[in-house]
Write an enzyme that holds these catalytic residues in place. Sequence first.
Site, PDB file in Angstrom:
ATOM      1  CG  HIS A  54      71.789  90.164  50.598  1.00  0.00           C
ATOM      2  ND1 HIS A  54      70.510  89.758  50.877  1.00  0.00           N
ATOM      3  CD2 HIS A  54      72.476  90.037  51.764  1.00  0.00           C
ATOM      4  CE1 HIS A  54      70.435  89.381  52.152  1.00  0.00           C
ATOM      5  NE2 HIS A  54      71.621  89.532  52.708  1.00  0.00           N
ATOM      6  CD  GLU A  81      68.503  91.953  49.230  1.00  0.00           C
ATOM      7  OE1 GLU A  81      67.412  92.459  48.945  1.00  0.00           O
ATOM      8  OE2 GLU A  81      68.793  90.771  48.993  1.00  0.00           O
ATOM      9  CG  HIS A 201      63.628  85.001  48.917  1.00  0.00           C
ATOM     10  ND1 HIS A 201      63.964  83.723  48.539  1.00  0.00           N
ATOM     11  CD2 HIS A 201      64.679  85.485  49.606  1.00  0.00           C
ATOM     12  CE1 HIS A 201      65.171  83.447  49.011  1.00  0.00           C
ATOM     13  NE2 HIS A 201      65.645  84.495  49.647  1.00  0.00           N
TER      14      HIS A 201
HETATM   15  N1  PXP Z   1      64.924  90.006  48.890  1.00  0.00           N
HETATM   16  C1  PXP Z   1      65.812  89.606  49.821  1.00  0.00           C
HETATM   17  C2  PXP Z   1      65.773  90.243  51.157  1.00  0.00           C
HETATM   18  C3  PXP Z   1      66.778  88.635  49.530  1.00  0.00           C
HETATM   19  O1  PXP Z   1      67.652  88.253  50.466  1.00  0.00           O
HETATM   20  C4  PXP Z   1      66.817  88.071  48.245  1.00  0.00           C
HETATM   21  C5  PXP Z   1      67.857  87.051  47.911  1.00  0.00           C
HETATM   22  O2  PXP Z   1      69.124  87.609  48.040  1.00  0.00           O
HETATM   23  C6  PXP Z   1      65.871  88.509  47.302  1.00  0.00           C
HETATM   24  C7  PXP Z   1      64.929  89.467  47.663  1.00  0.00           C
HETATM   25  C8  PXP Z   1      65.840  87.968  45.909  1.00  0.00           C
HETATM   26  O3  PXP Z   1      65.474  86.624  45.930  1.00  0.00           O
HETATM   27  P1  PXP Z   1      65.664  85.724  44.626  1.00  0.00           P
HETATM   28  O4  PXP Z   1      67.145  85.628  44.382  1.00  0.00           O
HETATM   29  O5  PXP Z   1      65.037  84.424  44.986  1.00  0.00           O
HETATM   30  O6  PXP Z   1      64.969  86.438  43.500  1.00  0.00           O
END
Ligand code: PXP
Length: 252
Positions: A54, A81, A201
């Site tokens: 990301h 992402e 997330h």
């Molecule tokens: N999906 C998206 C769109 C995110 O922004 C993130 C965090 O960067 C995640 C998934 C992964 O989340 P986590 O780090 O809480 O596992």
Amino acid sequence: MVMLPCNYKMIMAKLSVNINKIATLRNARGGNVPNVLQAALDIERFGADGITVHPRPDERHIRFTDVWQLKQHLTTEFNIEGYPGTDFIKMVLDVKPHQVTLVPDAPDVLTSNAGWDTITHQTFLTETVCQLKEAGMRVSLFIDTNLTLIEAAKTTGTDRIELYTEAYASGFETQPVQAIAPYISAATMAQNMGLAINAGHDLNLQNLHYFAQQLPMLQEVSIGHALISDALYLGLDNVVKMYKHQLTKAIY
Ligand code: PXP
């Protein structure tokens, strides 16, 4: 010995490991320890199905140069992402990962904290999705469980949605049945409309198995924070296998 019916098969949602936190650690010292590329290759070797990054405009964790390097060496699915600003779009059109997940996060937020308002941003998203799909990438939209917004996501032409699982994760400990209910409704409706389902997330070793079991249509999860934190105690090799194990679903 456990006897399994002859039509039994195991299916698993894919695990894409978000490696932003490894880059954060590296950037804290300015050198190349830990080596982000090597960590990604090891995560693949330990059994992950994909790598997620990301990149943010300030490059506070993943840098655009990391993205290029990863693209050249990864052998599993590469998912990028981020917010589809001009630089991000230019980068993904150059790099051409397997999947682009569009996230509506402002540059200064700590982490993504909401899904798209697919009604307000319908025109922008439709144009962006079309541009990325024409260039050969699969597109996913990060979204809450709001059914109206998911309907509007479908009309953008996106291939997938990624359900924002923060609300599930925070409700899971005390009220798992209530916490999962909106995700089942959202995923079922999305699947009926022909959308494939990703999620991510705040998923972790405690809440992941129940989520995957309750959403048999789930294609992929992307997990970063908890997985990398667990690796401090258990090691990357172990945690990749443990998270994969949580995703196992038995289908009859
Ligand atoms: N999906 C998206 C769109 C995110 O922004 C993130 C965090 O960067 C995640 C998934 C992964 O989340 P986590 O780090 O809480 O596992």
